[in-house]
Design a protein around this motif. Structure first.
Motif, PDB file in Angstrom:
ATOM      1  N   TYR A  45       6.740   5.317  -0.475  1.00  0.00           N
ATOM      2  CA  TYR A  45       6.505   5.409   0.954  1.00  0.00           C
ATOM      3  C   TYR A  45       5.196   4.498   1.301  1.00  0.00           C
ATOM      4  O   TYR A  45       4.324   4.661   0.724  1.00  0.00           O
ATOM      5  N   MET A  46       5.542   3.579   2.310  1.00  0.00           N
ATOM      6  CA  MET A  46       4.494   2.584   2.523  1.00  0.00           C
ATOM      7  C   MET A  46       4.055   3.130   3.973  1.00  0.00           C
ATOM      8  O   MET A  46       2.652   3.102   4.071  1.00  0.00           O
ATOM      9  N   ILE A  47       4.859   3.779   4.928  1.00  0.00           N
ATOM     10  CA  ILE A  47       4.501   4.331   6.155  1.00  0.00           C
ATOM     11  C   ILE A  47       5.036   5.704   6.424  1.00  0.00           C
ATOM     12  O   ILE A  47       6.208   5.842   5.792  1.00  0.00           O
ATOM     13  N   PRO A  48       4.610   6.318   7.236  1.00  0.00           N
ATOM     14  CA  PRO A  48       5.370   7.734   7.559  1.00  0.00           C
ATOM     15  C   PRO A  48       6.725   7.356   7.869  1.00  0.00           C
ATOM     16  O   PRO A  48       7.567   8.575   7.437  1.00  0.00           O
ATOM     17  N   ASP A  49       7.133   6.422   8.478  1.00  0.00           N
ATOM     18  CA  ASP A  49       8.707   6.218   8.907  1.00  0.00           C
ATOM     19  C   ASP A  49       9.363   6.218   7.735  1.00  0.00           C
ATOM     20  O   ASP A  49      10.594   6.689   7.793  1.00  0.00           O
ATOM     21  N   ASP A  50       9.013   5.778   6.586  1.00  0.00           N
ATOM     22  CA  ASP A  50       9.539   5.485   5.463  1.00  0.00           C
ATOM     23  C   ASP A  50      10.057   7.101   4.961  1.00  0.00           C
ATOM     24  O   ASP A  50      11.092   7.443   4.485  1.00  0.00           O
ATOM     25  N   MET A 106       1.586   5.437   0.116  1.00  0.00           N
ATOM     26  CA  MET A 106       0.766   6.335   0.469  1.00  0.00           C
ATOM     27  C   MET A 106       0.509   7.314  -0.748  1.00  0.00           C
ATOM     28  O   MET A 106       1.349   7.436  -1.646  1.00  0.00           O
ATOM     29  N   GLU A 157       0.874  -1.220   0.022  1.00  0.00           N
ATOM     30  CA  GLU A 157      -0.145   0.086  -0.059  1.00  0.00           C
ATOM     31  C   GLU A 157       0.882   1.204  -0.133  1.00  0.00           C
ATOM     32  O   GLU A 157       1.732   1.564   0.981  1.00  0.00           O
TER      33      GLU A 157
END
Length: 141
Positions: free
Chosen positions: A80-85, A10, A8
């Motif tokens: 980017y999959m998640i904010p930390d990425d 972003m 998934e």
């Protein structure tokens, strides 16, 4: 990726919102992000940095001229999959910007020479030799 699992990404607006609402750095720095165009995953990220002019004539006079830098980069939200990425990439960009500025401001001797200045070929060569990076002169050797 395991069968049946779907990556998934972003959305571009989500990436821009995270940068605009969540990311900050030291005083004098501000980040702004805008979706490049509807329907595309690209986000323009700009850092607004309050600093002083790093030119040698300014160094000789104690850096009296205040300026606003506005470096920018285009990122692909699909990366980017998640904010930390996203945050990790933003942090690396800040580090790269800081290294660039350090190389401009690092001065030696009474003439305030900048031996690693990134905008001069001899400064780039000296930096490349010091860091072990390839020396680029026109074309890749």
């Amino acid at each position: 990726m395991a069968e049946g699992l779907r990556r998934e990404d972003m959305e571009a607006q989500r990436v821009a919102d995270l940068i605009n609402q969540e990311v900050s750095f030291r005083p004098g720095w501000e980040f702004r992000a805008d979706v490049m165009a509807e329907g595309v995953p690209f986000v323009i990220v700009r850092a607004l940095v309050e600093t002083v002019n790093s030119d040698r004539d300014q160094a000789l006079r104690g850096y009296p001229e205040e300026i606003l830098l506005a470096p920018e980069v285009i990122i692909n939200a699909d990366d980017y999959m998640i904010p930390d990425d996203l945050y990790a990439v933003m942090m690396q960009w800040v580090i790269d910007l800081e290294i660039h500025e350090c190389r401009e401001f690092f001065r030696v001797g009474p003439d305030k020479d900048a031996p690693f200045h990134p905008h001069r070929p001899e400064g780039q060569r000296a930096w490349d030799e010091m860091t072990g990076a390839p020396v680029i002169e026109g074309f890749w050797a």
